[in-house]
Design an enzyme around this catalytic site. Structure first.
Site, PDB file in Angstrom:
ATOM      1  N   ASP A  46       0.833  -1.200   0.000  1.00 60.74           N
ATOM      2  CA  ASP A  46       0.000   0.000   0.000  1.00 60.74           C
ATOM      3  C   ASP A  46       0.871   1.255   0.000  1.00 60.74           C
ATOM      4  O   ASP A  46       0.366   2.377  -0.069  1.00 60.74           O
ATOM      5  CB  ASP A  46      -0.986   0.002   1.163  1.00 60.74           C
ATOM      6  CG  ASP A  46      -0.317  -0.068   2.526  1.00 60.74           C
ATOM      7  OD1 ASP A  46       0.923  -0.185   2.578  1.00 60.74           O
ATOM      8  OD2 ASP A  46      -1.038  -0.014   3.536  1.00 60.74           O
ATOM      9  N   SER A  47       2.184   1.052   0.031  1.00 63.65           N
ATOM     10  CA  SER A  47       3.131   2.142  -0.211  1.00 63.65           C
ATOM     11  C   SER A  47       2.906   2.775  -1.572  1.00 63.65           C
ATOM     12  O   SER A  47       3.376   3.888  -1.827  1.00 63.65           O
ATOM     13  CB  SER A  47       4.571   1.626  -0.102  1.00 63.65           C
ATOM     14  OG  SER A  47       4.756   0.452  -0.870  1.00 63.65           O
ATOM     15  N   ASP A  85      -0.628  -5.963   0.305  1.00 73.46           N
ATOM     16  CA  ASP A  85      -1.136  -5.351   1.531  1.00 73.46           C
ATOM     17  C   ASP A  85      -2.650  -5.224   1.498  1.00 73.46           C
ATOM     18  O   ASP A  85      -3.223  -4.817   0.477  1.00 73.46           O
ATOM     19  CB  ASP A  85      -0.562  -3.942   1.695  1.00 73.46           C
ATOM     20  CG  ASP A  85       0.784  -3.932   2.378  1.00 73.46           C
ATOM     21  OD1 ASP A  85       0.970  -4.714   3.326  1.00 73.46           O
ATOM     22  OD2 ASP A  85       1.651  -3.143   1.965  1.00 73.46           O
ATOM     23  N   LYS A 115      -1.017  -9.281   3.248  1.00 69.81           N
ATOM     24  CA  LYS A 115      -0.224  -8.831   4.392  1.00 69.81           C
ATOM     25  C   LYS A 115      -1.060  -7.873   5.223  1.00 69.81           C
ATOM     26  O   LYS A 115      -1.719  -6.993   4.666  1.00 69.81           O
ATOM     27  CB  LYS A 115       1.068  -8.147   3.947  1.00 69.81           C
ATOM     28  CG  LYS A 115       1.932  -7.655   5.131  1.00 69.81           C
ATOM     29  CD  LYS A 115       3.321  -7.266   4.682  1.00 69.81           C
ATOM     30  CE  LYS A 115       3.376  -5.924   4.008  1.00 69.81           C
ATOM     31  NZ  LYS A 115       3.028  -4.803   4.934  1.00 69.81           N
ATOM     32  N   GLU A 117      -1.001  -5.421   8.932  1.00 70.18           N
ATOM     33  CA  GLU A 117      -0.166  -4.798   9.945  1.00 70.18           C
ATOM     34  C   GLU A 117      -0.764  -5.020  11.332  1.00 70.18           C
ATOM     35  O   GLU A 117      -1.988  -5.034  11.498  1.00 70.18           O
ATOM     36  CB  GLU A 117      -0.035  -3.300   9.677  1.00 70.18           C
ATOM     37  CG  GLU A 117       0.665  -2.970   8.372  1.00 70.18           C
ATOM     38  CD  GLU A 117       0.820  -1.481   8.154  1.00 70.18           C
ATOM     39  OE1 GLU A 117       1.330  -1.100   7.078  1.00 70.18           O
ATOM     40  OE2 GLU A 117       0.434  -0.684   9.039  1.00 70.18           O
ATOM     41  N   GLU A 184       9.748  -4.164  10.555  1.00 75.66           N
ATOM     42  CA  GLU A 184      10.166  -2.875   9.992  1.00 75.66           C
ATOM     43  C   GLU A 184      10.701  -1.934  11.068  1.00 75.66           C
ATOM     44  O   GLU A 184      10.061  -1.712  12.098  1.00 75.66           O
ATOM     45  CB  GLU A 184       8.994  -2.207   9.262  1.00 75.66           C
ATOM     46  CG  GLU A 184       9.376  -0.871   8.637  1.00 75.66           C
ATOM     47  CD  GLU A 184       8.333  -0.327   7.672  1.00 75.66           C
ATOM     48  OE1 GLU A 184       8.529   0.782   7.159  1.00 75.66           O
ATOM     49  OE2 GLU A 184       7.324  -1.024   7.419  1.00 75.66           O
TER      50      GLU A 184
END
EC number: 2.1.2.11
Length: 276
Positions: A46-47, A85, A115, A117, A184
């Site tokens: 999602d970056s 993501d 993925k 978070e 991270e």
């Protein structure tokens, strides 16, 4: 170009002491290039919100935008494991929402895993996804979707309590069925301890050399955006200046009438030359 890796093989590579290589990609051309390399995993991160769409953070990225970008990546990388993501708001409302939205991502785009978070608090959702047949990669440490809650984009796990919490987060995600975990922006020693405590592979970004693999944003690796380079990034090329130089050369040659030249133009048959 290596044979496509499977999810069980990711864990097997850890046992064998082999490193996983993961890189982001958001479109067909870059996915093709990655597919022709020795890299095992593509992350459609999602970056893309900041790198491709110009948002200030990853938070505005929508589920539809993620699916849109996943599709060409999957088409461009048939020999590479593609993970994506889940965007903010698509999995942190309820388990049912998470399953529904993850199913959309897999069914509509062809990715093989998602993925998410978060650590201990997200473990029940990870378990629900895995029980629904959806492979999950975890993500702990600096979690960009909730960076504001963490005090911004900065190193995590620097105190004893914070470090212990990250270890507990990793163990909770493993117990919930995650097949790997991204770590991270944490101190290298902590990442080493977490990695040694798990049977599943860890993939580091800004987490030192002791993880079972590494991931970078492809635009960072290639030096496309050179105004800010995070400490943990190594630029393996400086393509940003080269691209700008090529664009300026093109603009100059068009303005000067140099391009297109005869070698870039089509001729006419002899019998037609007198008519035009």
């Amino acid at each position: 170009m290596a044979k496509k890796i499977t999810l069980p093989q990711c864990k097997e590579m850890k046992k064998q002491g082999k490193r996983l290589r993961m890189i982001t990609a958001y479109d067909y051309p870059f996915a093709r290039l990655v597919d022709e390399s020795e890299i095992e995993i593509i992350l459609v991160g999602d970056s893309l919100g900041m790198v491709v769409l110009g948002y200030d953070s990853t938070v505005p990225v929508t589920l539809d935008e993620m699916i849109h970008h996943c599709k060409p990546v999957v088409r461009g990388a048939p020999n590479t494991l593609v993970v994506a993501d889940m965007p903010f708001g698509s999995y942190n409302v309820s388990k049912e929402d998470a399953i529904r939205n993850a199913n959309r991502m897999l069914k509509e785009s062809g990715i093989e895993a998602v993925k998410v978070e978060g650590g201990t608090r997200m473990a029940p959702t990870v378990r629900a996804l895995v029980d629904a047949g959806i492979p999950v990669m975890g993500h702990i440490g600096l979690t960009p979707q909730t960076a504001a809650q963490l005090g911004g984009f900065k190193v995590q796990g620097k105190t004893e309590d914070a470090a212990q919490q990250l270890l507990e987060d990793a163990l909770a995600l493993e117990s919930a069925g995650a097949f790997s975990i991204v770590i991270e922006c944490v101190p290298a020693g902590l990442a080493r301890t977490i990695t040694a405590s798990l049977s599943i592979p860890t993939i580091g970004i800004g987490a030192g050399p002791y993880c079972n693999g590494q991931v970078l944003v492809i635009q960072d690796l290639l030096g496309i955006y050179d105004r800010f380079v995070p400490k943990f990034v190594k630029q393996y090329a400086q393509t940003g200046p080269a691209i700008r130089a090529a664009l300026n050369d093109y603009a100059r040659e068009v303005a000067d009438g140099v391009f297109p030249g005869p070698e870039h133009s089509f001729g006419m048959d002899d019998e037609m030359k007198g008519l035009y």
